[in-house]
Write an enzyme that holds these catalytic residues in place. Structure first.
Site, mmCIF file in Angstrom:
data_model
loop_
_atom_site.group_PDB
_atom_site.id
_atom_site.type_symbol
_atom_site.label_atom_id
_atom_site.label_comp_id
_atom_site.label_asym_id
_atom_site.label_seq_id
_atom_site.Cartn_x
_atom_site.Cartn_y
_atom_site.Cartn_z
ATOM 1 N N SER A 142 0.866 -1.185 0.000
ATOM 2 C CA SER A 142 0.000 0.000 0.000
ATOM 3 C C SER A 142 0.892 1.221 0.000
ATOM 4 O O SER A 142 2.063 1.147 0.388
ATOM 5 C CB SER A 142 -0.866 0.021 1.252
ATOM 6 O OG SER A 142 -0.114 0.476 2.371
ATOM 7 N N ASP A 143 0.353 2.348 -0.412
ATOM 8 C CA ASP A 143 1.044 3.601 -0.134
ATOM 9 C C ASP A 143 0.955 3.812 1.388
ATOM 10 O O ASP A 143 0.163 3.172 2.072
ATOM 11 C CB ASP A 143 0.401 4.764 -0.905
ATOM 12 C CG ASP A 143 1.399 5.910 -1.117
ATOM 13 O OD1 ASP A 143 2.372 5.998 -0.335
ATOM 14 O OD2 ASP A 143 1.204 6.715 -2.037
ATOM 15 N N CYS A 144 1.786 4.719 1.911
ATOM 16 C CA CYS A 144 1.936 4.779 3.358
ATOM 17 C C CYS A 144 0.713 5.381 4.050
ATOM 18 O O CYS A 144 0.371 6.542 3.831
ATOM 19 C CB CYS A 144 3.217 5.515 3.707
ATOM 20 S SG CYS A 144 4.620 4.599 3.058
#
Ligand SMILES: *[C@@H]1O[C@H](CO)[C@@H](O)[C@H](O)[C@H]1NC(C)=O
Ligand SMILES: *[C@@H]1O[C@H](CO)[C@@H](O)[C@H](O)[C@H]1NC(C)=O
Length: 773
Positions: A291-293
């Site tokens: 995932s993106d952060c």
């Protein structure tokens, strides 16, 4: 040549002391237990090894591994692993995986991607990727990396000129972006330029991000966390997805990052259709998906897409995400399992994907120092070769936008000329010149220092107070400085306070009083001035374009650690510029288009102008592919293998679009073999009519002979660089695949080839092709 020696002298090799500690790895042979574990045996197939490893893990151990900061499992000799490292244009320390705090304190900082893209040179991108991968390994071998998974390249389409992260991308064109992705990934991962050398082993792991349709950060209160990108199947198929498909299929990327935003209502990281059906099933992706952060938490907490945190966790794992950047799963995965929202098979699939990557990196087969990549020592970091490559990339990327009346190059007869370097970016710090996601550079040369190599007594004045924001300016002082010298270079533009992650622009003007400063200095100077723009996204500089007191304009992106040298070499004629714009430069009233409108295609009925050179018909300040040189080049189509393409191998379809009947073939029905057999060979003769050697990218476009809605106005189908001496000519070959290059998506998102006449274009030269279906 003399000049080159001078510069070679300032690029010195950073000497590093010998490393003592070991990098983190599992399966230490000195531990007898390791020898007995099948997961430690590199001779076994990876699925068998991960299966063995998973069979030994407790539920808590399994769940602990699903986040970017994966803890150690000491009883099995498995060290901690950090999934998050960055290497957008050089190994960076933006992610927590890399530490420049010991013997290696810097890495080569290549130009920001948008500038390297302007070289239109796949081999150069490959060499940059390779250099970054080698430096990454060296840093790991010196025990300064807790992981070898890098979250680059950023291959979202630079759809809107205001996007703060457009600078990180290769620009607005799907083919250009695809080629960049493939070259960078092959280089970084240790594959050959043409691919297929890798056989599973990874030098370092690349990650194509941000999947998908992510290209808005924060615009007028609309932020990326809450934005729902409404994207048509048509635009998805022929604009947003092709770079990701190429990154996976041709690049062999081992990672993908799902984005913060929603796509047509569904958060990217929770979209089974995108992550599993498209990426894994259709594209046969074999890597891991991160995932993106913080992107998992927002699905419940901000987007309200799920009713509970556990459901968000369940949704992303079910969709196909394998690891979260963040700690939402640390907090909620166990209760999601207890509530039976997540099945063990989904967790095991994620862990299989994750440990497979660590094994492919060689981190589960004894001390990786003994493996081929283990030989890469600290002397490879900031090597002369890599730093020279950073210089080469900047030099070949910088775009000459105006040169009249042939003001440039300036005479090199130093010290007899006097020069003033004026402007808020003239003496800019690394923060500006490197662009975002940079690490500490090996070496840093400002623009001013670059000029001082040619004109020792070059005078400097910042012009503006407080950098490019330029809310106040010392215009009179700058004018006084300018009046006293023969030549003036104005170094203007943007910096990270104007465009960056989480900050989109709201206008396309030069900020504050910059234009006033430019005009006043230009008016007062003895000779026409030279304007240099440092920026990632475009600015509207129409007034400078038409101002005869401004003789030269150059765009230098954010040119990296040796950008100051590159620019000076061009301005003083030690390098012939050849860069070409990878994005359209729109006039400033383009901002009447809402940034949130994802449509690529124009809609004349509502006045929507469309986006990028492929669909936008309106006025431009400079167009995609524009770029001058000190040489004039001419082109001629020498041969095209066939002028008529008979696509009679599959059934013909009909549709009515805007009351016109369209006859077409579906690319999917033609099949790969037919597609390949129909490939056209195009040969173009190029000649350098100038008096300087030049590296020149030749851009081949196609356009439909008759403009029809749904079709691009024009489309890049190939590009090749040639180096030509003064007067020299050469033949440049292109392979044009009708299925890939002469196709477009229909409204249902299927790629089609339409019947009709098309035109191949190189600059002002045209060659017709008839397609008969
Ligand atoms: C560098 O930073 C890492 C992470 O903070 C730390 O574990 C390591 O000990 C540091 N090394 C040195 C030489 O300071
Ligand atoms: C397709 O058309 C070409 C040109 O008319 C012809 O030579 C070829 O045999 C045709 N192929 C098929 C499969 O019908």
């Amino acid at each position: 040549m003399g000049i080159r020696f001078t510069f070679a002298a300032i690029i010195f090799l950073t000497l590093h002391t010998a490393h003592s500690s070991n990098p983190p790895f599992a399966c230490d042979w000195s531990n007898p237990a390791s020898k007995s574990y099948p997961f430690c045996n590199p001779k076994l197939p990876i699925p068998q090894r991960t299966k063995d490893l998973l069979s030994r893990l407790t539920l808590q151990e399994k769940l602990s591994q699903l986040v970017n900061t994966a803890p150690s499992i000491p009883r099995l000799g498995i060290p901690a692993y950090q999934w998050w490292s960055e290497a957008l244009h050089g190994v960076g320390n933006v992610g927590p995986g890399i530490h420049f705090n010991a013997s290696i304190s810097s890495a080569t900082s290549f130009p920001q991607v948008i500038l390297s893209a302007a070289t239109f040179d796949s081999l150069l991108w490959y060499r940059i990727g390779r250099a970054i991968g080698i430096e990454a390994r060296a840093i790991y071998n010196a025990a300064q990396a807790q992981g070898l998974t890098f979250w680059a390249p950023n291959i979202n389409i630079f759809r809107d000129p205001r996007w703060g992260r457009g600078q990180e991308t290769p620009g607005e064109d799907p083919l250009l972006t695809s080629r960049y992705a493939v070259s960078y990934v092959r280089g970084l991962q240790g594959d050959s330029f043409h691919g297929r050398k890798l056989r599973g082993h990874l030098q370092a792991s690349a990650c194509c991000k941000h999947f998908t349709a992510y290209d808005l950060d924060n615009w007028k209160g609309v932020d990326r966390f809450l934005f729902d990108a409404r994207v048509s199947l048509q635009d998805l198929a022929d604009t947003y997805q092709p770079p990701f498909q190429s990154c996976v299929q041709q690049g062999g990327a081992s990672g993908i990052m799902c984005a913060y935003n929603r796509v047509n209502g569904v958060p990217s990281c929770a979209d089974f259709n995108l992550l599993t059906k498209t990426v894994r099933k259709k594209w046969h992706f074999r890597g891991y998906i991160t995932s993106d952060c913080g992107a998992v938490g927002i699905i419940h907490d901000q987007q309200g897409f799920t009713k509970s945190a556990e459901e968000a966790v369940a949704d992303v794992l079910r969709a196909g995400m394998d690891v979260e950047c963040g700690s939402y799963l640390t907090d909620h995965a166990e209760s999601a399992v207890l509530q039976k929202k997540v099945s063990m098979s989904e967790i095991d699939r994620a862990l299989h994907n994750l440990f497979s990557i660590r094994m492919r990196l060689g981190l589960f087969g004894g001390n990786p120092r003994s493996l081929p990549f283990g030989m890469i020592g600290p002397n490879h970091v900031c090597s002369k070769e890599h730093q020279y490559l950073a210089l080469e990339a900047a030099r070949n990327g910088i775009v000459l936008l105006k040169n009249s009346p042939t003001l440039l190059p300036l005479p090199k007869t130093s010290p007899s000329i006097s020069l003033a370097v004026i402007g808020p970016n003239a003496n800019a710090s690394p923060l500006t010149l490197l662009g975002n996601y940079a690490g500490p550079p090996c070496k840093f040369v400002t623009i001013l220092q670059g000029f001082q190599h040619y004109v020792k007594n070059a005078v400097y004045h910042p012009g503006c107070d407080g950098g490019p924001k330029c809310s106040s300016a010392k215009i009179e002082q700058a004018v006084e400085v300018a009046k006293k010298v023969d030549y003036v270079v104005l170094v203007m533009g943007l910096d990270q306070s104007e465009e960056r992650e989480e900050r989109d622009r709201i206008h396309l003007d030069l900020p504050g009083k910059q234009l006033e400063l430019i005009n006043s200095v230009a008016e007062a100077s003895k000779k026409p001035v030279i304007l240099v723009l440092l920026c990632g996204g475009p600015v509207d500089i129409s007034s400078a374009k038409y101002n005869h007191k401004i003789g030269g304009i150059l765009w230098a992106g954010y040119p990296g650690e040796l950008g100051g040298i590159a620019l000076a070499q061009i301005i003083f004629g030690d390098h012939n510029p050849g860069g070409r714009l990878p994005v359209t430069w729109y006039p400033k009233d383009y901002i009447k288009v809402p940034m949130t409108d994802m449509r690529m295609r124009a809609d004349p009925s509502t006045g929507y102008p469309g986006r990028t050179y492929r669909f936008y018909k309106g006025p431009k300040v400079y167009e995609f592919g524009y770029g001058l040189s000190y040489s004039k080049y001419s082109y001629e189509f020498v041969s095209v293998t066939h002028d008529k393409l008979h696509l009679n191998q599959s059934s013909t379809h009909f549709t009515v679009e805007n009351s016109e009947t369209v006859r077409y073939k579906l690319v999917s029905e033609l099949g790969e073999q037919t597609c390949q057999s129909m490939s056209l060979s195009v040969t173009v003769r190029v000649q350098n009519h100038g008096s300087m050697v030049g590296k020149h990218p030749v851009l081949l476009f196609m356009r439909p002979k008759i403009q029809k809605s749904g079709n691009p106005l024009k489309q890049l189908v190939g590009f090749q660089s040639v180096v030509l001496d003064a007067g020299e000519m050469a033949h440049v070959g292109f392979a044009v695949s009708p299925c890939e290059h002469l196709s477009r998506a229909n409204e249902a998102g299927a790629m089609i080839i339409e019947e009709g006449s098309q035109v191949l274009l190189v600059d002002d030269q045209e060659h017709p092709i008839d397609i008969i279906v």
